[in-house]
Design a protein around this motif. Structure first.
Motif, PDB file in Angstrom:
ATOM      1  N   SER A   4       0.513  -1.394   0.074  1.00 41.61           N
ATOM      2  CA  SER A   4       0.111   0.218  -0.336  1.00 41.61           C
ATOM      3  C   SER A   4       1.031   1.125  -0.188  1.00 41.61           C
ATOM      4  O   SER A   4       2.081   1.026   0.590  1.00 41.61           O
ATOM      5  CB  SER A   4      -0.535   0.224   1.285  1.00 41.61           C
ATOM      6  N   ALA A   5       0.819   2.062  -0.647  1.00 43.63           N
ATOM      7  CA  ALA A   5       1.245   3.847  -0.833  1.00 43.63           C
ATOM      8  C   ALA A   5       1.146   4.420   0.095  1.00 43.63           C
ATOM      9  O   ALA A   5       1.287   5.092  -0.147  1.00 43.63           O
ATOM     10  CB  ALA A   5       1.055   4.069  -1.991  1.00 43.63           C
ATOM     11  N   SER A   6       0.331   4.407   0.831  1.00 43.61           N
ATOM     12  CA  SER A   6      -0.047   4.975   1.924  1.00 43.61           C
ATOM     13  C   SER A   6       0.649   4.712   3.540  1.00 43.61           C
ATOM     14  O   SER A   6       0.803   5.540   4.127  1.00 43.61           O
ATOM     15  CB  SER A   6      -2.266   4.674   2.490  1.00 43.61           C
ATOM     16  N   GLU A   7       0.993   3.050   3.234  1.00 40.10           N
ATOM     17  CA  GLU A   7       1.887   2.934   4.126  1.00 40.10           C
ATOM     18  C   GLU A   7       3.351   3.772   4.864  1.00 40.10           C
ATOM     19  O   GLU A   7       3.762   4.437   3.694  1.00 40.10           O
ATOM     20  CB  GLU A   7       2.508   2.252   4.387  1.00 40.10           C
ATOM     21  N   GLU A   8       3.433   4.339   6.278  1.00 42.93           N
ATOM     22  CA  GLU A   8       5.071   4.982   6.220  1.00 42.93           C
ATOM     23  C   GLU A   8       6.237   4.434   6.129  1.00 42.93           C
ATOM     24  O   GLU A   8       6.467   3.463   6.694  1.00 42.93           O
ATOM     25  CB  GLU A   8       4.724   5.838   8.093  1.00 42.93           C
ATOM     26  N   PRO A   9       7.335   5.411   6.318  1.00 43.68           N
ATOM     27  CA  PRO A   9       8.560   5.277   6.291  1.00 43.68           C
ATOM     28  C   PRO A   9       8.478   4.403   6.943  1.00 43.68           C
ATOM     29  O   PRO A   9       8.019   5.248   8.294  1.00 43.68           O
ATOM     30  CB  PRO A   9       8.898   5.894   5.488  1.00 43.68           C
ATOM     31  N   VAL A  10       9.776   4.154   7.328  1.00 44.98           N
ATOM     32  CA  VAL A  10      10.320   3.356   8.550  1.00 44.98           C
ATOM     33  C   VAL A  10      11.033   4.888   8.649  1.00 44.98           C
ATOM     34  O   VAL A  10      10.955   4.414  10.494  1.00 44.98           O
ATOM     35  CB  VAL A  10      11.388   2.399   8.366  1.00 44.98           C
ATOM     36  N   GLN A  11      11.701   5.643   8.473  1.00 46.02           N
ATOM     37  CA  GLN A  11      12.665   6.164   9.245  1.00 46.02           C
ATOM     38  C   GLN A  11      12.940   7.505   8.442  1.00 46.02           C
ATOM     39  O   GLN A  11      12.506   7.525   6.826  1.00 46.02           O
ATOM     40  CB  GLN A  11      13.624   5.436   9.998  1.00 46.02           C
ATOM     41  N   GLN A  12      13.630   8.263   8.214  1.00 41.79           N
ATOM     42  CA  GLN A  12      13.445   9.500   7.257  1.00 41.79           C
ATOM     43  C   GLN A  12      15.178   8.658   6.462  1.00 41.79           C
ATOM     44  O   GLN A  12      15.891   7.928   7.459  1.00 41.79           O
ATOM     45  CB  GLN A  12      14.850  10.983   8.324  1.00 41.79           C
ATOM     46  N   VAL A  36       8.964  -0.589  -0.223  1.00 47.36           N
ATOM     47  CA  VAL A  36       8.046  -1.602  -0.364  1.00 47.36           C
ATOM     48  C   VAL A  36       7.057  -0.519  -1.490  1.00 47.36           C
ATOM     49  O   VAL A  36       6.005  -0.819  -2.118  1.00 47.36           O
ATOM     50  CB  VAL A  36       7.398  -3.227  -0.003  1.00 47.36           C
ATOM     51  N   THR A  37       6.846   0.803  -0.273  1.00 48.18           N
ATOM     52  CA  THR A  37       5.775   1.567  -1.204  1.00 48.18           C
ATOM     53  C   THR A  37       6.590   2.397  -2.156  1.00 48.18           C
ATOM     54  O   THR A  37       5.214   3.474  -2.016  1.00 48.18           O
ATOM     55  CB  THR A  37       5.252   2.055   0.669  1.00 48.18           C
ATOM     56  N   GLY A  38       7.262   2.699  -2.241  1.00 50.49           N
ATOM     57  CA  GLY A  38       7.828   3.361  -2.829  1.00 50.49           C
ATOM     58  C   GLY A  38       8.733   4.395  -2.140  1.00 50.49           C
ATOM     59  O   GLY A  38       9.994   6.055  -2.160  1.00 50.49           O
ATOM     60  N   ALA A  39       8.042   4.528  -0.744  1.00 50.49           N
ATOM     61  CA  ALA A  39       9.190   6.258   0.240  1.00 50.49           C
ATOM     62  C   ALA A  39      10.407   5.563   0.930  1.00 50.49           C
ATOM     63  O   ALA A  39      11.248   4.429   0.744  1.00 50.49           O
ATOM     64  CB  ALA A  39       8.444   5.675   1.913  1.00 50.49           C
TER      65      ALA A  39
END
Length: 335
Positions: A4-12, A36-39
């Motif tokens: 899902s593209a809406s998931e938050e990235p793990v960190q900066q 995996v979300t593109g973040a």
């Protein structure tokens, strides 16, 4: 499974520097490593061919430590890699990054880290068993004059084009370091965290900056990494097979094409667990995972049984404790 593209990235984004003969190097040319979300999860420094050339010169000038000391350092690095804080990352943070970026289930990443460490702690045993009985380890040994064979490395610098599909592939190339090669690792931009952590741990354990290097590059620099070495280990797909398949100095680890074959005299019900595990075991991302099941006769009953087993596997984010399937961006999953 698509993410899902809406998931938050793990960190900066984490800064992953090249590890050259003078230590850490942050290049002007950096590539974003997405999860995996593109973040963006990290920025990987890419070094140019002249940097690679200077690194190889330093590796070639370096003198390796005695064999027992090399094995001791690798065992010490195994403990740091599996349990310590390396390059600012604790082991839990590192495993989560690998899972989120590579899409490998977190439980499998943790298992792979333990297996890598176990193999490195016992690396001396593996080298001893590979040596022919009675052979000596140095061509200058006086026993060579009396007819003993010498079992020794063919060169001084070893290059690795690392894989990014699974952390476990990084348990192999440290054998070259144990044999006295100086090693240059080009990490996969798909998952650079494992080689960065392992090279950093090896340096913390006593290997010099001029004995082990991490050289992230673009495709032009990739050729330079191999050209400057005496021998190389390369992972890759069909394009890599075509490029390096005829080179006798390169050990090629091409795409996995493992198959399961069921002949007419075999009852597939007796082997269903093995077939399922061959396809989906250990996250389903390894080069040894089966890519096809070949059946002599009517495959329908087996296909139905496999579909039932596979449909029961949960589709979860890779860091979920019950995740068992690999995750990748939606475009890759559809392909």
């Amino acid at each position: 499974m698509p993410a899902s593209a809406s998931e938050e990235p793990v960190q900066q984004p984490l800064q992953l520097d090249a590890l050259g003969p003078r230590g850490e190097f942050r290049a002007r040319n950096r590539q974003v490593v997405p999860d995996v979300t593109g973040a963006p999860a990290a920025e990987l420094s890419l070094v140019p061919p002249p940097f690679v050339s200077r690194a190889h010169s330093a590796l070639r000038r370096a003198e390796p430590a005695p064999p027992d000391e090399r094995v001791r350092r690798i065992a010490a690095a195994a403990d740091l890699f599996a349990t310590g804080t390396v390059a600012g990352l604790g082991v839990a943070e590192y495993r989560l990054l690998v899972s989120r970026v590579g899409g490998v289930p977190l439980t499998e990443v943790a298992s792979a880290v333990d297996r890598i460490a176990e193999r490195l702690r016992d690396i001396g045993t593996g080298l001893d068993r590979a040596r022919p009985a009675g052979a000596v380890t140095d061509w200058r040994d006086p026993l060579v004059r009396s007819g003993r064979a010498a079992h020794t490395r063919r060169g001084d610098v070893f290059a690795v084009h690392a894989a990014g599909n699974h952390p476990g592939t990084h348990s192999l190339w440290p054998e070259a370091l144990a044999l006295g090669f100086r090693v240059a690792v080009r990490p996969s931009r798909r998952e650079p965290f494992t080689p960065h952590r392992l090279v950093s741990a090896l340096r913390l354990a006593g290997f010099g900056n001029d004995e082990i290097a991490l050289l992230p590059t673009d495709h032009a620099g990739a050729d330079a990494v191999l050209r400057g070495a005496d021998l190389g280990l390369v992972y890759g797909g069909e394009d890599v097979v075509r490029k390096y398949g005829a080179d006798p100095t390169v050990l090629l680890q091409g795409p996995g094409r493992s198959k399961v074959l069921l002949t007419a005299d075999v009852d597939w019900r007796d082997h269903l667990d093995t077939i399922v595990d061959s396809v989906a075991g250990r996250g389903g991302t390894g080069c040894v995972n089966a890519t096809a099941v070949l059946v002599e006769g009517d495959p329908t009953p087996l296909c139905e049984a496999l579909a039932e087993r596979f449909s029961a596997l949960p589709s979860l984010p890779p860091e979920h404790p019950k995740a068992v399937l690999p995750v990748q961006p939606a475009a890759g999953a559809r392909a």
